[in-house]
Structures are given as structure tokens and as C-alpha cells.
Design an enzyme around this catalytic site. Structure first.
Site, PDB file in Angstrom:
ATOM      1  CE  LYS A  87      50.109  26.964  -5.312  1.00 18.56           C
ATOM      2  NZ  LYS A  87      49.067  27.402  -6.269  1.00 18.56           N
ATOM      3  CG  ASP A 146      46.140  22.801  -7.081  1.00 21.77           C
ATOM      4  OD1 ASP A 146      45.177  22.319  -6.452  1.00 21.77           O
ATOM      5  OD2 ASP A 146      46.144  23.945  -7.581  1.00 21.77           O
ATOM      6  CE  LYS A 201      44.390  22.904 -10.329  1.00 18.94           C
ATOM      7  NZ  LYS A 201      43.993  24.250 -10.753  1.00 18.94           N
ATOM      8  CG  ASP A 261      41.825  24.714  -8.121  1.00 20.32           C
ATOM      9  OD1 ASP A 261      42.949  24.352  -7.714  1.00 20.32           O
ATOM     10  OD2 ASP A 261      41.520  24.778  -9.337  1.00 20.32           O
ATOM     11  CD  GLU A 318      46.152  25.265  -4.392  1.00 23.74           C
ATOM     12  OE1 GLU A 318      45.092  25.575  -4.969  1.00 23.74           O
ATOM     13  OE2 GLU A 318      47.257  25.285  -4.965  1.00 23.74           O
ATOM     14  NE  ARG A 368      43.909  32.638  -4.136  1.00 19.77           N
ATOM     15  CZ  ARG A 368      43.207  33.150  -5.142  1.00 19.77           C
ATOM     16  NH1 ARG A 368      42.252  34.040  -4.893  1.00 19.77           N
ATOM     17  NH2 ARG A 368      43.437  32.796  -6.378  1.00 19.77           N
TER      18      ARG A 368
HETATM   19  N1  BES Z   1      47.936  26.060  -9.122  1.00 20.11           N
HETATM   20  C1  BES Z   1      46.850  26.789  -9.645  1.00 20.11           C
HETATM   21  C2  BES Z   1      47.278  27.867 -10.654  1.00 20.11           C
HETATM   22  C3  BES Z   1      47.892  27.365 -11.928  1.00 20.11           C
HETATM   23  C4  BES Z   1      47.099  27.118 -13.024  1.00 20.11           C
HETATM   24  C5  BES Z   1      49.244  27.210 -12.033  1.00 20.11           C
HETATM   25  C6  BES Z   1      47.687  26.686 -14.208  1.00 20.11           C
HETATM   26  C7  BES Z   1      49.846  26.779 -13.215  1.00 20.11           C
HETATM   27  C8  BES Z   1      49.054  26.513 -14.310  1.00 20.11           C
HETATM   28  C9  BES Z   1      46.080  27.479  -8.522  1.00 20.11           C
HETATM   29  O1  BES Z   1      46.098  26.838  -7.292  1.00 20.11           O
HETATM   30  C10 BES Z   1      44.644  27.552  -8.951  1.00 20.11           C
HETATM   31  O2  BES Z   1      44.054  26.522  -9.140  1.00 20.11           O
HETATM   32  N2  BES Z   1      44.135  28.758  -9.119  1.00 20.11           N
HETATM   33  C11 BES Z   1      42.808  28.974  -9.562  1.00 20.11           C
HETATM   34  C12 BES Z   1      42.211  30.084  -8.731  1.00 20.11           C
HETATM   35  C13 BES Z   1      40.736  30.249  -8.865  1.00 20.11           C
HETATM   36  C14 BES Z   1      40.023  29.042  -8.248  1.00 20.11           C
HETATM   37  C15 BES Z   1      40.309  31.496  -8.166  1.00 20.11           C
HETATM   38  C16 BES Z   1      42.858  29.352 -11.034  1.00 20.11           C
HETATM   39  O3  BES Z   1      43.810  30.005 -11.450  1.00 20.11           O
HETATM   40  O4  BES Z   1      41.945  28.959 -11.764  1.00 20.11           O
HETATM   41 ZN    ZN Z   2      47.774  25.638  -6.923  1.00 16.66          ZN
HETATM   42 ZN    ZN Z   3      44.561  25.338  -7.095  1.00 15.36          ZN
END
Ligand code: BES
Ligand code: ZN
Ligand code: ZN
Length: 515
Positions: A274, A279, A286, A356, A358, A360
Site C-alpha cells: 500500500k 492519507d 480525518k 478513509d 482507501e 483496501r
Molecule cells: N491509513 C489508515 C490506517 C492507519 C491508522 C495507519 C493509523 C497508521 C496509523 C487507513 O487508511 C484508515 O484510515 N483506516 C480506517 C478504516 C476505517 C475508516 C474503517 C481506520 O483504521 O480508522
Molecule cells: Zn490509509
Molecule cells: Zn484512510
């Protein structure tokens, strides 16, 4: 920094710092310590007593010697109890000793090889030499690119890995040198990955990531291909393109290929990363705090590219495809909206309820692209979910593996590499959370088990016939604290395990022999 092997009498070693690992449960603190102490007329033992040095893990005592000796300083380093020893203990020792050497301005360092048993099993001896070297090479790393005052450069320019003949019985000089060479290749890859992750998102955007990958590939004669939006459109990579739509930086699909000159295995491994260079969450924006570290969202991509560089140097015997889905996730009038339905390369329609989630989406298309390369196995690495960090803490990655033999091999690799992984279940009972009313699947589940639903989403995009592992590395790619062989910031996590795994595969013969 040069790393050499050294077998002469340690006391004659022409080095400015001599470091000895000490087990807490060894009589007289071990032979190497005892002989040094005797040479120093008891001064080393006195210093250890004064500082209550017990040899606990990471404990240190530094003794300055009187001028006129070949050695200027001695460092005693605690290994803890013998039963707890792993090569990771040696990696930490190497890193800490290098840090001390640079702090006191030493130009040369000898690291005494200490093993819980001598002679130890050959794999353990070689793994320890590799780990000591890796620790030493990674311990000097700093990210100074954007500092106007880069500080004092590291003083150290030579490390000797010192051992007595008994420690390495049954091993040839070329095997011992091979362990040092492997460590040098691994460290080069880890440092490449650290530099990529530490780079800020205004500097490192998808096209720049692709350029750096290209430069690395050309330098090492690896195959290189990059797809821009037009080519991605032709391949129906609409999920990946959708994620990039809110950004002024175009997405890229990066493909680096390693083909061995001496092929010793029929297996073809695809490693997929990835590569979100930033992000922001997209329209499902966020919080300010939540996006503060989101330049690290390409940590999986960095591990893939770092591993490609390391194997280009250390040359395993199997074909490896390194594939990266790079994009920037931003909110904008062009961005995808919550509720949009998009069909990607695999023909599965996805209802995007949270922009968010994204990673996946990008991986769904990158995994489909990986399958076109006809791999015998696929491993993806992604900073995919905050839930993985909630589950396992910041040092451990979650491993979802859909094939028992692949799990066995991978867990063997991470045991050797010393990187911390823990298996998590692809719990089918959560799959219904991804059912959509209007599309084949939706991109989020409920709150609990978020790392699992993310993995289940990905699993829909990988044919059941292909052994596949998904490594959620959200926590360990970046550290808020200094570690024994790295400063705060990017760790290069994943490179060591991938390289170990790929060498294991390369040495395993044809696909028929291993299942
Ligand atoms: N890049 C983030 C995951 C992440 C969070 C990586 C903190 C490193 C540190 C990912 O894209 C994300 O935002 N995931 C969300 C998913 C949710 C919206 C289902 C998450 O983990 O909150
Ligand atoms: Zn991400
Ligand atoms: Zn994200």
C-alpha cells in the site's frame, strides 16, 4: 561503514571501543569478559560492581582505559539470561554499541560475538553474525535531509565482528562472510525504506515514489514498469484511480521485477505494498491529529521497494514481483463520495461508505494486477487499519494468512528476522458486515474487529487458489521513541522478514517440493 570479521586476540584488537555481550546467568560473566577483566587487572569487574551491572537486557557499563593500551574503552552490554537469547538480542547489542561509539567519538569498534552455547548450532552462529552486522549498520541511521544543521557526522567508520575459533566451529570463511554480506544488503534495503517513509508528503508524492523506485531498479538492473492514469484506466483499475481523484497528484502503479541469474526455485513471489503517500481520509476527512503522521501510509510500499533493493544485492533464486499501488487520498470536488459505487479491475462492484478506508481499494486493484503475473504466492503489506494498532500495540504487525504452509514459512522468516508479527484470524463470521444492499461488497464493516473486516475485504480480491498473506503493518512502520537500532520515526519494518522469506523460497527448489 566497513564491517570486517576478526579472529585474533581481542585484547590486541586495534580498536577504540571494544564491546562485550554479557549473560546475566553466566559464571564470572563469561569467558570473554573474564579474560578481558584479567588483562585489565580487575578494573572491568570493579566498574561493573560500582554500577550494579547484572547483565540485564540492555544494561550497559562503559569503562575508559588508561592511555597506552591498544583499546581505548570497553563497553559491557547486558544480554539477559541465556535461555532468552535470540539473534534479536545481538541486533540490539550491535545498534546500542554503535550509538555509544559515535557518542564518544570512536572511529573503530569491535563487537564480541557471544552465544549462549559454544559451539552453537550453525544457523544460530550465522544468524547472530548477520544480526550484529545489521544492528551496527542500522544503528547509525539518521534522517537529516531537511536539516540545515546536519550535526556532527558519525565518527565510526569501521566495525569488527570479533570471535574465537570455538564459536564458529564447522563454518567456512565464506559462510561467515556471506552472513555479513547478507546483513549489508538487508541494511541497505531497510535504510532505503526508512528514507521513503520519513520523506514528507509534499516531497514524496506518487510520481516521486515511482521515480525513486525507478532509480533504484535501474541501479541494480531490475525490471521496471510504471502505469499512469491512462494505462490504469485501460486495465479498469477504477478503485485505485478513485482514491487518487481528490488529489492534484496523479496515482501510479509501480512494478519492479527481480529475475535471478541462477534460478534455483520455480516459485514466483508477488509482494504488494500500500503506497498512500498521504492519507487525509478524503471526504471522510480525518481529524487534525489523525492525519499528523499520515505521510507514513506508504510504509507497506516502502517495505516492498526496500526488499527489492536488498534482494537485488543478495540475489535469492526465485522470481519476485514487487508491486506498489501509489496514490494520495485528499478531499476535493473531484473526490469520490461516501455512497459511490465503483467497479475495479476484478469486476467486483464496491459501495464506498467511508473514503478513509482507501488502502483496501488501492490494494484490491494492485492485488488483481499481481495475479496477472501468475505468482505462486502473494504477500501484501499495508498500513491498513488503526484497529491493528489497537489490537497489537505499536511494535507488532498483524498477519492474516490464508494458507497453512505459507504461514509456516512466513513465521519461520519472522522468527529469524526478529520483526514482531502476530497471527490474527480471517474470521468468516464477520464477512456479513461487508454485505451491501446495492453492490457486491461495501468497503467498511462495524467498529470492532476492524483489522479483520479489512483483511476479509482484501481476501475477496485474491483467487482462493493462491496462497496469500496480508500483513497489517500500521503500527510498527513508525516509532514515537528511539529504539536500540533506530532513531524516532521510520523503522523500515517488513524488509527484513521479506528478504529472509524470499531467500528461504529461493533455496527451496521447485514448487512441487514445498506446498
Ligand atoms: N491509513 C489508515 C490506517 C492507519 C491508522 C495507519 C493509523 C497508521 C496509523 C487507513 O487508511 C484508515 O484510515 N483506516 C480506517 C478504516 C476505517 C475508516 C474503517 C481506520 O483504521 O480508522
Ligand atoms: Zn490509509
Ligand atoms: Zn484512510
Amino acid at each position: 561503514m566497513k564491517v570486517n570479521l576478526y579472529t585474533d586476540d581481542l585484547r590486541e584488537a586495534p580498536v577504540q571501543l571494544l564491546a562485550v555481550g554479557v549473560f546475566s546467568d553466566e559464571p564470572d560473566r563469561g569467558l570473554a569478559f573474564a579474560s578481558l577483566n584479567q588483562w585489565l587487572e580487575g578494573a572491568l569487574e570493579d566498574a561493573c560492581r560500582e554500577e550494579d551491572f547484572k547483565g540485564k537486557p540492555g544494561q550497559q557499563v562503559l569503562l575508559n582505559l588508561s592511555p597506552g593500551r591498544s583499546v581505548r574503552r570497553v563497553l559491557a552490554y547486558g544480554y539477559g539470561e541465556r535461555k532468552d537469547y535470540t539473534p534479536e538480542s545481538a541486533r540490539r547489542f550491535g545498534g546500542e554499541a554503535v550509538r555509544v561509539a559515535n557518542k564518544v567519538g570512536a572511529r573503530s569498534l569491535a563487537l564480541q560475538l557471544s552465544l549462549p552455547d559454544a559451539p552453537g548450532p550453525r544457523e544460530q552462529v550465522l544468524a547472530t553474525i548477520q544480526a550484529l552486522t545489521e544492528g551496527a549498520l542500522l544503528g547509525t541511521y539518521r534522517f537529516t535531509e531537511h536539516l540545515s544543521d546536519k550535526g556532527r557526522p558519525p565518527s565510526l567508520d569501521e566495525v569488527k565482528v570479533a570471535f574465537v575459533a570455538e564459536d564458529v566451529q564447522g563454518l567456512t570463511g565464506s559462510e561467515l562472510r556471506g552472513a555479513v554480506k547478507r546483513a549489508e544488503a538487508v541494511a541497505q534495503g531497510v535504510i532505503f525504506a526508512r528514507d521513503l517513509v520519513n520523506a514528507p508528503a509534499n516531497v514524496l508524492f506518487p510520481a516521486e515514489l515511482a521515480d525513486r523506485a525507478k532509480r533504484m531498479a535501474k541501479k541494480h538492473d531490475l525490471g521496471f514498469k510504471v502505469l499512469g492514469p491512462r494505462e490504469m484506466e485501460r486495465q479498469n483499475m477504477n478503485l485505485h484511480l478513485g482514491v487518487g481523484r481528490g488529489s492534484t497528484h496523479e496515482p501510479r502503479l509501480i512494478h519492479v521485477t527481480y529475475t535471478p541469474q541462477e534460478k534455483t526455485s520455480d516459485r514466483v513471489v508477488a509482494i504488494v505494498g500500500k503506497g498512500l503517500t498521504f492519507d487525509a481520509g478524503g471526504l471522510s476527512l480525518k481529524s487534525a491529529e489523525g492525519m499528523m503522521t499520515m505521510k507514513i501510509d506508504m510504509g507497506g510500499a516502502a517495505a516492498v521497494l526496500g526488499a527489492m533493493e536488498a534482494i537485488a544485492v543478495s540475489k535469492p533464486g526465485c522470481v519476485v514481483h514487487g508491486i506498489v499501488g501509489a496514490a494520495e487520498n485528499m478531499p476535493d470536488g473531484n473526490a469520490i463520495r461516501p455512497g459511490d459505487v465503483i467497479t475495479g479491475k476484478k469486476g467486483i462492484s464496491v459501495e464506498i461508505l467511508n473514503t478513509d478506508a482507501e488502502g483496501r481499494l488501492v490494494l484490491a486493484d494492485a492485488l488483481a494486477y499481481a495475479q496477472d503475473q501468475k505468482p505462486t504466492e502473494i504477500i501484501d503489506l499495508a498500513t491498513l487499519t488503526g484497529a491493528a494498532i489497537v489490537a497489537l500495540g505499536p511494535h507488532t504487525a498483524g498477519a492474516f494468512v490464508r494458507d497453512e504452509a505459507l504461514y509456516e514459512r512466513l513465521s519461520q522468516a519472522w522468527t529469524v528476522s526478529g520483526e514482531s508479527f502476530w497471527r490474527l484470524p480471517l474470521g468468516r463470521e464477520l464477512r456479513e458486515q461487508l454485505d451491501s444492499d446495492i453492490a457486491d461488497i461495501k468497503n467498511i464493516g462495524e467498529r470492532y474487529g476492524g483489522a479483520i473486516t479489512a483483511a476479509l475485504f482484501l481476501s475477496e480480491f485474491v483467487d482462493a487458489s493462491i496462497p496469500w498473506a496480508h500483513l497489517d503493518v500500521a503500527g510498527p512502520v513508525f516509532q514515537a521513541k528511539v529504539s536500540p537500532y533506530g532513531p524516532k520515526g521510520a523503522t523500515g519494518f517488513g524488509v527484513r522478514t521479506l528478504v529472509e522469506y524470499l531467500h528461504q523460497v529461493g533455496a527451496s527448489g521447485s514448487s512441487g517440493e514445498v506446498s
